[in-house]
Design a protein around this motif. Sequence first.
Motif, PDB file in Angstrom:
ATOM      1  N   GLU A  70      -0.787  49.927   9.571  1.00 60.43           N
ATOM      2  CA  GLU A  70      -0.037  48.526   8.274  1.00 60.43           C
ATOM      3  C   GLU A  70      -0.893  48.671   7.130  1.00 60.43           C
ATOM      4  O   GLU A  70      -1.115  48.284   5.814  1.00 60.43           O
ATOM      5  CB  GLU A  70       0.199  47.601   8.565  1.00 60.43           C
ATOM      6  N   SER A  71      -2.153  48.064   7.004  1.00 59.43           N
ATOM      7  CA  SER A  71      -3.240  47.627   6.703  1.00 59.43           C
ATOM      8  C   SER A  71      -3.357  48.298   5.738  1.00 59.43           C
ATOM      9  O   SER A  71      -3.802  48.146   4.496  1.00 59.43           O
ATOM     10  CB  SER A  71      -4.809  47.293   7.080  1.00 59.43           C
ATOM     11  N   MET A 131       2.325  42.872   7.227  1.00 58.04           N
ATOM     12  CA  MET A 131       3.851  42.702   6.409  1.00 58.04           C
ATOM     13  C   MET A 131       4.407  43.289   5.565  1.00 58.04           C
ATOM     14  O   MET A 131       5.136  43.867   5.626  1.00 58.04           O
ATOM     15  CB  MET A 131       4.571  41.650   7.545  1.00 58.04           C
ATOM     16  N   LEU A 132       3.402  42.246   4.082  1.00 58.92           N
ATOM     17  CA  LEU A 132       3.968  42.861   2.460  1.00 58.92           C
ATOM     18  C   LEU A 132       4.961  44.211   2.738  1.00 58.92           C
ATOM     19  O   LEU A 132       5.193  45.470   1.785  1.00 58.92           O
ATOM     20  CB  LEU A 132       2.996  42.422   2.166  1.00 58.92           C
ATOM     21  N   ALA A 175      14.043  52.209  10.125  1.00 64.44           N
ATOM     22  CA  ALA A 175      13.438  51.054  10.945  1.00 64.44           C
ATOM     23  C   ALA A 175      12.014  50.801  11.084  1.00 64.44           C
ATOM     24  O   ALA A 175      11.760  49.480  12.322  1.00 64.44           O
ATOM     25  CB  ALA A 175      12.965  52.791  11.695  1.00 64.44           C
ATOM     26  N   ASP A 176      11.167  50.630   9.718  1.00 67.36           N
ATOM     27  CA  ASP A 176       9.733  50.182  10.166  1.00 67.36           C
ATOM     28  C   ASP A 176      10.151  48.890   9.526  1.00 67.36           C
ATOM     29  O   ASP A 176       8.918  48.082   8.715  1.00 67.36           O
ATOM     30  CB  ASP A 176       8.737  50.851   9.210  1.00 67.36           C
ATOM     31  N   ALA A 177      11.582  47.993   9.222  1.00 68.13           N
ATOM     32  CA  ALA A 177      11.580  46.945   8.655  1.00 68.13           C
ATOM     33  C   ALA A 177      11.162  45.478   8.642  1.00 68.13           C
ATOM     34  O   ALA A 177      11.167  45.844  10.284  1.00 68.13           O
ATOM     35  CB  ALA A 177      12.662  47.059   7.722  1.00 68.13           C
ATOM     36  N   PRO A 178      10.678  44.516   8.295  1.00 69.19           N
ATOM     37  CA  PRO A 178      10.146  43.514   9.402  1.00 69.19           C
ATOM     38  C   PRO A 178      11.179  43.354  10.476  1.00 69.19           C
ATOM     39  O   PRO A 178      12.450  43.423  10.150  1.00 69.19           O
ATOM     40  CB  PRO A 178       9.625  42.547   8.617  1.00 69.19           C
ATOM     41  N   GLN A 191       9.355  34.537   8.606  1.00 71.03           N
ATOM     42  CA  GLN A 191       8.210  33.842   7.727  1.00 71.03           C
ATOM     43  C   GLN A 191       7.225  34.359   6.112  1.00 71.03           C
ATOM     44  O   GLN A 191       6.761  33.521   6.317  1.00 71.03           O
ATOM     45  CB  GLN A 191       7.219  34.423   9.162  1.00 71.03           C
ATOM     46  N   LEU A 192       7.677  35.923   6.439  1.00 73.06           N
ATOM     47  CA  LEU A 192       7.273  36.093   5.067  1.00 73.06           C
ATOM     48  C   LEU A 192       8.372  35.675   3.690  1.00 73.06           C
ATOM     49  O   LEU A 192       7.291  35.058   2.667  1.00 73.06           O
ATOM     50  CB  LEU A 192       7.946  37.737   4.909  1.00 73.06           C
TER      51      LEU A 192
END
Lengths: 182, 167
Positions: free
Chosen positions: A166-167, B10-11, B20-23, B30-31
């Motif tokens: 992700e980073s 997370m951004l 499927a990879d969405a937060p 939180q975001l």
Amino acid sequence: MDDRRLAEAASGGSREAFDELVRRHQASILNLVRALTGGSADAEDLAQDVFVRAWRGLSGFRGESAFRTWLHRVAINVVQSHRGRASKLRRLFHVGPASPDAQEDPIESAADPGDLEQEVILRDAIDKALATLPEELRIAVTLRDVQGLDYRAIAEITGAPIGTVESRIFRARARLKKELKT
Amino acid sequence: MTACGDKHRMLARLADGSGADAPTVEEQAQLDAHLAECAACRAALDEQRLVAGILRSRPALVPSAAFSRRLASRLDEASGWLGILDWQTWTFRLAPVAAALAIAALLAGTSSTSEGSTTTLDAWTRSVGEPSSVASAVWQDGTSSDALIETMLTGAGGSTRETSDVR
């Protein structure tokens, strides 16, 4: 028949099954290799190397991951080996970088708009912009945004934790924003 | 790491949309709270979405007919006689042929020796079951080229699984 069954059949020596896998994945692998090599002229040969190596190494596919994921891993190995060989040769013969264009503005140097179609210009610009990234960032963002793989598959292919993936993707996109000058 | 730095990972996923990879719902909350207060992260999110969109619009290269033909030809070579030069192909695909030739050679050898010879087809067949024998090494699919050579030269078994950098 799904990829896993075809891969099992190919592993048993069925060339027909492997040919079907080639038909399904050749476009994806060609685009992956081209994007990872900055649009290199060697991309087609390297993409073919991927399938030859996969055919010879099918016994190493244990079905623990999707065939597509495994094939992407093979492709990255082939590209990294090629990059390593090219780098050694450049050092040996004291020549400059393989693709000096990568140092230039990717939009400006991509192509002559008068000669090439818009599609080719855009693809070249993106591939050249990707070439400016450090390898780890380039691989992560290419697998995500060009190849459409999910984070778990990227983590599996690169051997990095999902948080690291992700980073890398975040940092890659931030750098590309500057390169693409959008 | 700063509060913004914690949110960057997370951004990246938030910019990917609703797959499927969405937060998760908790991460999203939180975001949302952070983005409401942080202009820099709102700009970073816009940037992430923009670049992801450009990369996804990359026109795919379609393999030419010539590419497919050359690849088929290279696979033919890898499958055929030229592929024999590759030890891995040899050990995996031609091991039965090699074993048959070895047995034939043994039979020919034993027929020309005295009746007291200890090397017989039975002995050879039994030796296949022994993990360190040459016959066993030839028959096993997972025998690496190095292990096969080592076994042939020394008569002792080496590593029997092929190592590969791809799994």
